[in-house]
Write a protein that holds these residues in place. Sequence first.
Motif, PDB file in Angstrom:
ATOM      1  N   UNK A   1      27.113  52.256 -22.694  1.00 42.51           N
ATOM      2  CA  UNK A   1      26.257  53.305 -22.111  1.00 42.51           C
ATOM      3  C   UNK A   1      24.921  52.705 -21.663  1.00 42.51           C
ATOM      4  N   UNK A   2      24.327  51.852 -22.502  1.00 39.70           N
ATOM      5  CA  UNK A   2      23.052  51.215 -22.134  1.00 39.70           C
ATOM      6  C   UNK A   2      23.221  50.329 -20.901  1.00 39.70           C
ATOM      7  N   UNK A   3      24.304  49.568 -20.860  1.00 39.44           N
ATOM      8  CA  UNK A   3      24.561  48.709 -19.707  1.00 39.44           C
ATOM      9  C   UNK A   3      24.685  49.554 -18.433  1.00 39.44           C
ATOM     10  N   UNK A   4      25.365  50.676 -18.532  1.00 39.32           N
ATOM     11  CA  UNK A   4      25.545  51.552 -17.365  1.00 39.32           C
ATOM     12  C   UNK A   4      24.224  52.156 -16.900  1.00 39.32           C
TER      13      UNK A   4
ATOM     14  N   UNK B   1      43.146  42.863 -28.748  1.00 40.90           N
ATOM     15  CA  UNK B   1      42.409  43.672 -27.778  1.00 40.90           C
ATOM     16  C   UNK B   1      40.962  43.213 -27.674  1.00 40.90           C
ATOM     17  N   UNK B   2      40.349  43.614 -26.564  1.00 39.82           N
ATOM     18  CA  UNK B   2      38.903  43.508 -26.430  1.00 39.82           C
ATOM     19  C   UNK B   2      38.340  44.848 -26.879  1.00 39.82           C
ATOM     20  N   UNK B   3      37.367  44.812 -27.773  1.00 38.29           N
ATOM     21  CA  UNK B   3      36.721  46.032 -28.240  1.00 38.29           C
ATOM     22  C   UNK B   3      35.320  46.100 -27.657  1.00 38.29           C
ATOM     23  N   UNK B   4      34.947  47.301 -27.219  1.00 34.93           N
ATOM     24  CA  UNK B   4      33.631  47.532 -26.629  1.00 34.93           C
ATOM     25  C   UNK B   4      32.922  48.635 -27.400  1.00 34.93           C
ATOM     26  N   UNK B   5      31.685  48.385 -27.777  1.00 37.46           N
ATOM     27  CA  UNK B   5      30.857  49.393 -28.428  1.00 37.46           C
ATOM     28  C   UNK B   5      30.351  50.369 -27.375  1.00 37.46           C
ATOM     29  N   UNK B   6      30.631  51.650 -27.585  1.00 37.91           N
ATOM     30  CA  UNK B   6      30.291  52.658 -26.571  1.00 37.91           C
ATOM     31  C   UNK B   6      28.794  52.718 -26.291  1.00 37.91           C
ATOM     32  N   UNK B   7      27.976  52.669 -27.322  1.00 39.03           N
ATOM     33  CA  UNK B   7      26.523  52.759 -27.116  1.00 39.03           C
ATOM     34  C   UNK B   7      26.023  51.593 -26.261  1.00 39.03           C
ATOM     35  N   UNK B   8      26.540  50.397 -26.510  1.00 39.92           N
ATOM     36  CA  UNK B   8      26.135  49.235 -25.715  1.00 39.92           C
ATOM     37  C   UNK B   8      26.584  49.380 -24.260  1.00 39.92           C
TER      38      UNK B   8
END
Length: 151
Positions: free
Chosen positions: A107-110, A98-105
């Motif tokens: 959120x910052x991108x958004x 899988x590709x894993x994404x850090x939620x905080x990162x």
Amino acid sequence: MTKAIKLLTALPPPQRARLMELAREVSFPEDTRISEAGGTADRFWVIRSGAVSLDQRVDDLRRATVAGLGAGDLLGWSWLFPPYRWDFGAVAFSPVRAYEFDAAAVHRLCEEDPRLGLMLVRKVAEILAHRLETTRGKLLEQYAMNRRGVV
């Protein structure tokens, strides 16, 4: 019933590329518990290969499988909405990549790219609506079988 929405292919290429800059490749052996209902939802995954079962604890000893996910599917949406706690548990039904994404990162991108943020929220909402529709159909089918005495 509508076709399942795949998060990464649903995003336009520029937004997908920005999101993928945050991706980390991970793998889970078969029978690995990936998340537990009630745990902190600080990441999410897009399944590349393998199968994942979503489950809900019935009591101290039993879990009920509520859905199955496969390649291209989003695993985890609770990272997007407070209180950021998993609603379901997840276990690798087979070896999973899988590709894993850090939620905080993410959120910052958004926050940096509100257009991407809006697209991401809309696509996750579409995925949730599709899963709700699918679950509703399964529940109605189960109810009908129980009413007919077919169990």
